[in-house]
Design an enzyme around this catalytic site. Structure first.
Site, short mmCIF file in Angstrom:
data_model
loop_
_atom_site.label_atom_id
_atom_site.label_comp_id
_atom_site.label_asym_id
_atom_site.label_seq_id
_atom_site.Cartn_x
_atom_site.Cartn_y
_atom_site.Cartn_z
N CYS A 1 -24.30 -40.49 -9.92
CA CYS A 1 -22.98 -40.94 -10.36
C CYS A 1 -22.10 -39.80 -10.87
O CYS A 1 -20.88 -39.95 -10.96
CB CYS A 1 -23.11 -42.00 -11.45
SG CYS A 1 -23.94 -43.51 -10.88
N HIS B 1 -16.29 -42.45 -15.11
CA HIS B 1 -17.11 -43.09 -14.08
C HIS B 1 -17.31 -44.55 -14.45
O HIS B 1 -17.60 -44.88 -15.60
CB HIS B 1 -18.45 -42.38 -13.97
CG HIS B 1 -19.53 -43.20 -13.35
ND1 HIS B 1 -19.40 -43.75 -12.10
CD2 HIS B 1 -20.75 -43.59 -13.82
CE1 HIS B 1 -20.49 -44.44 -11.82
NE2 HIS B 1 -21.33 -44.37 -12.85
N ASN C 1 -19.88 -50.79 -9.86
CA ASN C 1 -20.24 -49.39 -9.99
C ASN C 1 -20.51 -48.82 -8.61
O ASN C 1 -21.51 -49.15 -7.97
CB ASN C 1 -21.49 -49.26 -10.88
CG ASN C 1 -21.92 -47.82 -11.11
OD1 ASN C 1 -21.52 -46.92 -10.39
ND2 ASN C 1 -22.77 -47.62 -12.10
#
Length: 341
Positions: free
Chosen positions: A118, A260, A290
């Site tokens: 990520c 993020h 996500n």
């Protein structure tokens, strides 16, 4: 860590594009086969729906689509290098970036993948900026793309409700450090001692060399949610503060915070620790979930297109991912046309 560059070798944002698969999957859709509910998912993650790639659609396909939009946004179809941040490449080898470059008509361009889960896009920013600062490239196409649903166990409530598919991309060009869009210093870090908190146990050389067959769940993504939450909040906060300090900014200088999109609670906790008001925190997790390395560039593209990002806005970016890895950077939003599909 510096973004690098002086004179006309500083990385400057020149274009941005975002691409989402058309298939919308709601919380109710997931609740039909998981022990969960719309209320449970929203209260713990902030997610209401997400996008899933159709069968047969790969990370490379999404990367090509987002990359084409970013190139169009930049006003030029060429780039000297393609950097692809992804945890879900089309194949274990070769890297996916060379195929993406070829499909975009960037024959002969340097092309490689970055694997920081990520945090991959922020690592990619530093990498792309370094290529420009070194004079290796004048224009770099940086893409974050994921088909994370290909590695998530659809029966695991703790991960299946969070992760999704998508892609975002930016074009960085060589320019001056004092112009809008110039990338600020990038702070990066890692903690390999906690690698097991976010991982796919099977399929790599560690498992293969052991001589043991992988278990039925070993090819799926595993995450220790509670521990990840704690590390994410701590590392995102400290890295953001470091990036601000390197840039010579105060928290009050930040117009927009682009974290993020891991979990709405994580973003809120980091903003609170930094002293950032909620109206300065950008988010799209409620609609897209996500998307790992794709989440920051996808959010930049959407916010640039819908007006949440305006020329002159001072932007703080931060991400946390498997490895453990984390990073943060800054930039002043330029006058560009963001493109999304």
């Amino acid at each position: 860590m510096s973004a690098g560059g002086s004179g006309d070798r500083h990385p400057v944002l020149a274009g941005v594009g975002g691409w989402l698969p058309s298939r919308v999957v709601t919380n109710d859709d997931l609740a039909a086969h998981l022990d969960t509910s719309d209320a449970w998912i929203r209260s713990r993650t902030g997610i209401g729906s997400r996008r899933f790639a159709e069968p047969g659609v790969s990370t490379g396909d999404l990367a090509v689509a987002a990359g084409a939009l970013a190139l169009k946004s930049s006003g030029e179809a060429q780039a000297d290098a393609v950097v692809l941040a992804t945890a879900t490449p089309d194949h274990p080898l070769p890297g996916t970036a060379p195929q993406v470059a070829e499909r975009l008509g960037l024959i002969g361009a340097a092309a490689f993948d970055v694997a920081a889960v990520c945090a991959g896009f922020v690592y990619g920013l530093a990498t792309a900026g370094g290529l420009i600062a070194a004079g290796t490239a004048r224009r770099v196409l940086l893409i974050g793309a994921e088909t994370f649903t290909s590695i998530v166990n659809p029966r695991d409530r703790s991960t299946a409700v969070i992760f999704a598919d998508g892609a975002g991309a930016v074009v960085l060009r060589a320019g001056r450090p004092d112009e809008p869009g110039a990338l600020g210093p990038t702070d990066l870090g890692s903690d390999g001692g906690n690698h097991e908190l976010i991982m796919v146990p099977g399929g790599g050389s560690r498992q293969r060399s052991s001589g043991a067959d992988p278990g039925p769940e070993d090819h799926f993504f595993h995450m220790a949610g509670r521990d990840v939450y704690r590390h994410a909040v701590e590392r995102l906060t400290s890295s953001s503060r470091a990036a601000l300090a390197h840039a010579g900014w105060q928290v009050t200088d930040v117009d927009r915070f682009v974290p993020h999109q891991a979990n709405a609670k994580i973003s809120a906790a980091v903003a609170d620790r930094l002293g950032l008001d909620a109206d300065r925190v950008l988010s799209n997790i409620a609609e897209v979930g996500n998307t790992s390395a794709a989440s920051i560039p996808l959010l930049l593209a959407q916010a640039g297109a819908d007006g949440r990002l305006q020329p002159g806005h001072r932007v703080l970016l931060a991400a946390f991912g498997g490895g453990l890895t984390w990073g943060a950077s800054t930039l002043v939003w330029p006058d560009i046309t963001a493109l999304t599909v």
